[in-house]
Design a protein around this motif. Sequence first.
Motif, PDB file in Angstrom:
ATOM      1  N   TYR A  23       0.847  -1.194   0.000  1.00  0.00           N
ATOM      2  CA  TYR A  23       0.000   0.000   0.000  1.00  0.00           C
ATOM      3  C   TYR A  23       0.880   1.240   0.000  1.00  0.00           C
ATOM      4  N   ASP A  24       0.278   2.355  -0.389  1.00  0.00           N
ATOM      5  CA  ASP A  24       0.938   3.658  -0.352  1.00  0.00           C
ATOM      6  C   ASP A  24       0.075   4.611   0.465  1.00  0.00           C
ATOM      7  N   GLY A  25       0.720   5.586   1.089  1.00  0.00           N
ATOM      8  CA  GLY A  25      -0.010   6.541   1.906  1.00  0.00           C
ATOM      9  C   GLY A  25      -0.053   6.110   3.360  1.00  0.00           C
ATOM     10  N   SER A  26      -0.987   6.707   4.092  1.00  0.00           N
ATOM     11  CA  SER A  26      -1.098   6.425   5.522  1.00  0.00           C
ATOM     12  C   SER A  26      -2.554   6.522   5.957  1.00  0.00           C
ATOM     13  N   PRO A  27      -2.998   5.607   6.834  1.00  0.00           N
ATOM     14  CA  PRO A  27      -4.361   5.696   7.359  1.00  0.00           C
ATOM     15  C   PRO A  27      -4.473   6.674   8.524  1.00  0.00           C
ATOM     16  N   ALA A  28      -3.363   7.342   8.867  1.00  0.00           N
ATOM     17  CA  ALA A  28      -3.343   8.191  10.054  1.00  0.00           C
ATOM     18  C   ALA A  28      -3.237   9.675   9.732  1.00  0.00           C
ATOM     19  N   GLU A  29      -3.274  10.057   8.472  1.00  0.00           N
ATOM     20  CA  GLU A  29      -3.060  11.454   8.110  1.00  0.00           C
ATOM     21  C   GLU A  29      -4.325  12.047   7.512  1.00  0.00           C
ATOM     22  N   PRO A  30      -5.094  12.833   8.288  1.00  0.00           N
ATOM     23  CA  PRO A  30      -6.292  13.476   7.742  1.00  0.00           C
ATOM     24  C   PRO A  30      -5.966  14.344   6.548  1.00  0.00           C
ATOM     25  N   GLY A  31      -6.797  14.244   5.539  1.00  0.00           N
ATOM     26  CA  GLY A  31      -6.551  14.960   4.298  1.00  0.00           C
ATOM     27  C   GLY A  31      -5.720  14.167   3.311  1.00  0.00           C
ATOM     28  N   GLY A  32      -5.206  13.019   3.763  1.00  0.00           N
ATOM     29  CA  GLY A  32      -4.394  12.175   2.903  1.00  0.00           C
ATOM     30  C   GLY A  32      -5.195  11.055   2.276  1.00  0.00           C
ATOM     31  N   GLU A  33      -4.447  10.067   1.812  1.00  0.00           N
ATOM     32  CA  GLU A  33      -5.079   8.980   1.065  1.00  0.00           C
ATOM     33  C   GLU A  33      -4.245   7.718   1.226  1.00  0.00           C
ATOM     34  N   CYS A  92      -8.519   1.117  21.325  1.00  0.00           N
ATOM     35  CA  CYS A  92      -8.388   1.572  19.932  1.00  0.00           C
ATOM     36  C   CYS A  92      -8.380   3.087  19.758  1.00  0.00           C
ATOM     37  N   LEU A  93      -8.769   3.861  20.779  1.00  0.00           N
ATOM     38  CA  LEU A  93      -8.709   5.325  20.680  1.00  0.00           C
ATOM     39  C   LEU A  93      -7.825   5.960  21.749  1.00  0.00           C
ATOM     40  N   ASP A  94      -7.237   5.144  22.612  1.00  0.00           N
ATOM     41  CA  ASP A  94      -6.533   5.673  23.765  1.00  0.00           C
ATOM     42  C   ASP A  94      -5.252   6.406  23.403  1.00  0.00           C
ATOM     43  N   GLY A  95      -4.769   6.246  22.187  1.00  0.00           N
ATOM     44  CA  GLY A  95      -3.615   7.007  21.752  1.00  0.00           C
ATOM     45  C   GLY A  95      -3.975   8.379  21.221  1.00  0.00           C
ATOM     46  N   ALA A  96      -5.295   8.653  21.082  1.00  0.00           N
ATOM     47  CA  ALA A  96      -5.742   9.914  20.494  1.00  0.00           C
ATOM     48  C   ALA A  96      -6.666  10.717  21.403  1.00  0.00           C
ATOM     49  N   VAL A  97      -7.446  10.017  22.220  1.00  0.00           N
ATOM     50  CA  VAL A  97      -8.453  10.665  23.062  1.00  0.00           C
ATOM     51  C   VAL A  97      -8.186  10.310  24.515  1.00  0.00           C
ATOM     52  N   ASP A  98      -8.290  11.310  25.399  1.00  0.00           N
ATOM     53  CA  ASP A  98      -8.116  11.049  26.825  1.00  0.00           C
ATOM     54  C   ASP A  98      -9.084   9.958  27.259  1.00  0.00           C
ATOM     55  N   VAL A 144     -13.597   8.477   8.057  1.00  0.00           N
ATOM     56  CA  VAL A 144     -13.637   9.630   8.954  1.00  0.00           C
ATOM     57  C   VAL A 144     -13.100   9.194  10.312  1.00  0.00           C
ATOM     58  N   THR A 145     -12.053   9.851  10.755  1.00  0.00           N
ATOM     59  CA  THR A 145     -11.337   9.419  11.957  1.00  0.00           C
ATOM     60  C   THR A 145     -11.554  10.381  13.118  1.00  0.00           C
ATOM     61  N   VAL A 146     -11.591   9.815  14.323  1.00  0.00           N
ATOM     62  CA  VAL A 146     -11.545  10.601  15.549  1.00  0.00           C
ATOM     63  C   VAL A 146     -10.093  10.561  16.005  1.00  0.00           C
ATOM     64  N   GLY A 147      -9.387  11.648  15.725  1.00  0.00           N
ATOM     65  CA  GLY A 147      -7.946  11.656  15.949  1.00  0.00           C
ATOM     66  C   GLY A 147      -7.500  12.453  17.145  1.00  0.00           C
ATOM     67  N   ASN A 148      -8.446  13.117  17.827  1.00  0.00           N
ATOM     68  CA  ASN A 148      -8.095  13.890  19.018  1.00  0.00           C
ATOM     69  C   ASN A 148      -9.364  14.138  19.827  1.00  0.00           C
TER      70      ASN A 148
END
Length: 357
Positions: free
Chosen positions: A74-84, A211-217, A112-116
């Motif tokens: 694969y190319d790109g990243s699943p962690a970068e909003p606005g990316g692909e 699964c969200l503990d690295g992004a959300v308190d 659509v990700t909850v990243g923070n």
Amino acid sequence: MSEQHTAPSLARIREHLMAWTTGTPLPDRGTGAATVLLDDPAHLDALLRGGLADPQGVIFVPGAGTGDPRIVGYDGSPAEPGGELSVNDEFYLQIQDYAAAAFMVLVGPTLVTVGNTDDFRYFLADADRARSTGGFPEFAIAGPVRLANLPGLGAGPAGDGPDRRLHVDADGAVSTSVAGVRIGTVGDGPAALRDAWLRRNDASDAPCAVCLDGAVDETERAGAVAARPWLGRYLAAIASLRTLNANGVADLRVSGFGGRLLAPLEGVDDPADQPGTPAAVLLWTAESGYLHLPATNRSFALSLAAARLAEALLVCGSVDAAAAFADHGKLLQVATFFADAGVRLVAAEPVAAGDGR
């Protein structure tokens, strides 16, 4: 004799990628994680030696694939909003953060990700609004859009975990998602990862705590989810609206969100369809009712009269309790019809009056 592997089709690759990003289980459970995504191919050997991946699963690795048909480049990243993120120059998955999604036109497959924490609070505000008014965010119910990490948003950990999906970051740390907290390293065995995942969930007031503990308190997330036991229903309603809209059914309302089709049901205390992720979601338009099963993507079209009966059964939890709002015989008929179709609307099997069972 060596084990034979068949290269996955594009449809299967897409199925695995979407299951991995959303945290929804695939139908066939194997040995080890069904889907793994590595940030760095340097960790592939350790992953395979450790038996962390299902031999019949799919492993996404940056760059080109290898001779092993389980491994998909694969190319790109699943962690970068606005990316692909793209696979084989054939499938492209756009990545967008929750806060921005409402202001954008999302075209094509989009995660659509909850990243923070801000993203999480926007998600909660939309859920609360839908609960009180019946209005759902348009981007969330669009056909090509999926929300990431549903277990952490209220769907719960059933079907998730390190024996379902794994993410290995550039340092070799392992979690179940790119937004997740570390539960081990790529050198750990499956049992160690599973134990770490279970410990975190056991200590949480509102699993999934990984699964969200690295992004959300986590304290804020757990408190918000525990205070909203209906979030699983909200996510199931989004899936139901998305499916029915894609099949040409518009202007839908969802039972329990902004009201009920059978209005007196709004006064039921502790409705049976409130907690958790329901097996069935009742929806309606001005002309028809619909019963949708998000787990199997199966739908039933109903008359409005039958939809009211089905709603009473879902809300009350039994034929006898629902009889306070509708005819007992008709309720029994509807409950039996769906039970025969493999769909349970009430907690117990429907029993005819005088049956004696």
